[in-house]
Write a protein that holds these residues in place. Structure first.
Motif, PDB file in Angstrom:
ATOM      1  N   TYR A 199      -1.453  16.303   1.794  1.00  0.00           N
ATOM      2  CA  TYR A 199      -2.823  15.787   1.701  1.00  0.00           C
ATOM      3  C   TYR A 199      -3.199  14.972   2.932  1.00  0.00           C
ATOM      4  N   PHE A 200      -2.379  14.004   3.282  1.00  0.00           N
ATOM      5  CA  PHE A 200      -2.787  13.072   4.332  1.00  0.00           C
ATOM      6  C   PHE A 200      -2.742  13.680   5.729  1.00  0.00           C
ATOM      7  N   ARG A 201      -1.875  14.661   5.967  1.00  0.00           N
ATOM      8  CA  ARG A 201      -1.887  15.264   7.301  1.00  0.00           C
ATOM      9  C   ARG A 201      -3.111  16.158   7.489  1.00  0.00           C
ATOM     10  N   SER A 204      -6.714  13.278   6.446  1.00  0.00           N
ATOM     11  CA  SER A 204      -6.883  11.929   7.003  1.00  0.00           C
ATOM     12  C   SER A 204      -8.163  11.835   7.835  1.00  0.00           C
ATOM     13  N   PHE A 211      -6.958  10.187  -2.620  1.00  0.00           N
ATOM     14  CA  PHE A 211      -5.750  10.949  -2.950  1.00  0.00           C
ATOM     15  C   PHE A 211      -5.592  11.098  -4.452  1.00  0.00           C
ATOM     16  N   VAL A 226       2.544   7.729  -2.117  1.00  0.00           N
ATOM     17  CA  VAL A 226       2.193   7.104  -0.840  1.00  0.00           C
ATOM     18  C   VAL A 226       3.335   6.223  -0.343  1.00  0.00           C
ATOM     19  N   LEU A 233       2.615   6.948   7.563  1.00  0.00           N
ATOM     20  CA  LEU A 233       1.204   6.615   7.436  1.00  0.00           C
ATOM     21  C   LEU A 233       0.840   5.393   8.266  1.00  0.00           C
ATOM     22  N   LYS A 235      -2.030   2.462   8.512  1.00  0.00           N
ATOM     23  CA  LYS A 235      -3.027   1.833   7.639  1.00  0.00           C
ATOM     24  C   LYS A 235      -4.048   1.090   8.493  1.00  0.00           C
ATOM     25  N   TRP A 243      -7.948   2.541   4.879  1.00  0.00           N
ATOM     26  CA  TRP A 243      -7.745   3.949   5.167  1.00  0.00           C
ATOM     27  C   TRP A 243      -6.282   4.225   5.477  1.00  0.00           C
ATOM     28  N   LEU A 244      -5.812   5.397   5.041  1.00  0.00           N
ATOM     29  CA  LEU A 244      -4.467   5.872   5.345  1.00  0.00           C
ATOM     30  C   LEU A 244      -4.589   7.085   6.250  1.00  0.00           C
ATOM     31  N   HIS A 246      -2.287   9.910   8.489  1.00  0.00           N
ATOM     32  CA  HIS A 246      -0.968  10.457   8.790  1.00  0.00           C
ATOM     33  C   HIS A 246      -0.711  10.358  10.294  1.00  0.00           C
ATOM     34  N   TYR A 272     -12.636  14.267  -1.437  1.00  0.00           N
ATOM     35  CA  TYR A 272     -12.695  12.804  -1.340  1.00  0.00           C
ATOM     36  C   TYR A 272     -13.511  12.248  -2.495  1.00  0.00           C
TER      37      TYR A 272
END
Length: 351
Positions: A199-201, A204, A211, A226, A233, A235, A243-244, A246, A272
């Motif tokens: 998800y984060f890669r 982001s 998430f 997380v 990550l 921050k 915000w997070l 990657h 989102y």
């Protein structure tokens, strides 16, 4: 900054992939309610959009369409389907059962229907929803189309069935174990970490709440996921939001000017919980309604600025567009290029 990074992480600027399977694996899961639009969601993120490559990956079972994460359609790769289903089965099954609890559906009826479905599909048979309904009727399970959908959805989240090869323009179902070879099982912590990385890669910058929304995980599970990838990550607090990001995502970059025709239910908007970074709240109803229906939208330099649709003219393939932001200045030449990309994709990349 936020939309610049998202354009790159979501492969909407400088796409990195030629292979549809690699793209879907990168994204983790792509929303897939509308089948043709889901194909375009994959295609527009490839270096060279080509519907033939997307459909070939679906036919070979490299990409599968099933109910996973939230109780809705997603595209996932074969290698990910089982561990994703295992993570989400309890929550999605509860959603199905809660919806049907007042319809007199007993567990015995579900088991009987599942047995019929399995026997009907055995031997690599691919059957449409209608054909499966006919099999259920012949077995004495008298059901309407909605109830057939319930039985099929339950069988999906129980890792029994998934999509098969299309019959013309009709979707089919197949047995998951016949469609996808056995894979190594992941422990829950491994699965949580893997889902968070995917998800984060690819999404982001995103918040923890984003998430949670996308994954369907509980707050506790999402925080654990997380935490498991904390070292990967970055921050940052921007405005009122934590915000997070990657570490693989380039920061402090400016995305080039871009116009895309995004499909309905596209990840750029739907993935989102807070969509205000891409779309001003006063225009939400132009992009989606209160019943969860998302429309095809125009992406302009990171912002959703209008709607588009295939032309109503039957003899000529075309795209109609409109803008809901007063005074918006859009390069007509770039918009025409975006429309041409969609046309060429649907023609098989031949032009």
């Amino acid at each position: 900054m936020i939309t610049d990074i998202r354009l790159r992480s979501q492969q909407l600027v400088n796409p990195a992939f030629n292979d549809p399977k690699e793209l879907v694996a990168w994204m983790g899961a792509l929303q897939g309610q509308e089948y043709s639009m889901a194909k375009w969601a994959v295609g527009l993120r490839l270096k060279k959009p080509d519907i033939r490559k997307v459909e070939a990956a679906l036919e070979k079972g490299e990409i599968l369409r099933t109910h996973v994460l939230r109780p809705t359609w997603h595209l996932v790769v074969a290698e990910d389907i089982r561990w994703m289903l295992k993570l989400s089965v309890r929550r999605v099954k509860l959603a199905y059962d809660s919806y049907w609890k007042n319809h007199g559906i007993s567990e015995e009826l579900h088991i009987k229907s599942l047995d019929v479905i399995v026997r009907a599909l055995e031997g690599n048979r691919y059957l449409t929803r209608q054909e499966i309904g006919e099999e259920l009727s012949r077995a004495g399970v008298i059901v309407g189309d909605d109830l057939v959908g319930y039985f099929l959805g339950r069988a999906e989240v129980d890792s029994i069935i998934c999509n098969g090869v299309d019959k013309g323009n009709k979707r089919t179902y197949a047995l998951l174990d016949e469609r996808v070879p056995p894979m190594k099982e992941l422990h829950k912590e491994e699965a949580l970490a893997k889902l968070a990385i995917k998800y984060f890669r690819s999404h982001s910058p995103a918040s923890l709440q984003d998430f949670i929304w996308w994954s369907g995980l509980s707050i506790t599970e999402a925080k654990q996921a997380v935490g498991l990838i904390d070292a990967e990550l970055i921050k940052e607090r921007i405005g009122e939001t934590d915000w997070l990001i990657h570490h693989s995502c380039a920061r402090n970059v400016r995305a080039k000017r871009v116009i895309h025709l995004l499909p309905s239910y596209d990840e750029y908007l739907i993935s989102y919980k807070d969509r205000s970074m891409a779309l001003a709240p006063e225009y939400y109803r132009k992009a989606f309604n209160t019943f969860g229906i998302f429309y095809p939208v125009i992406l302009h330099n990171g912002k959703i600025v209008g709607n588009w649709n295939k032309s109503a003219k039957q003899k000529q393939f075309g795209v109609e567009s409109s803008f809901f932001i007063p005074g918006i200045e859009v390069d007509e030449g770039e918009l025409d290029k975006a429309k041409e990309r969609f046309r060429v994709f649907n023609k098989g990349g031949n032009d």
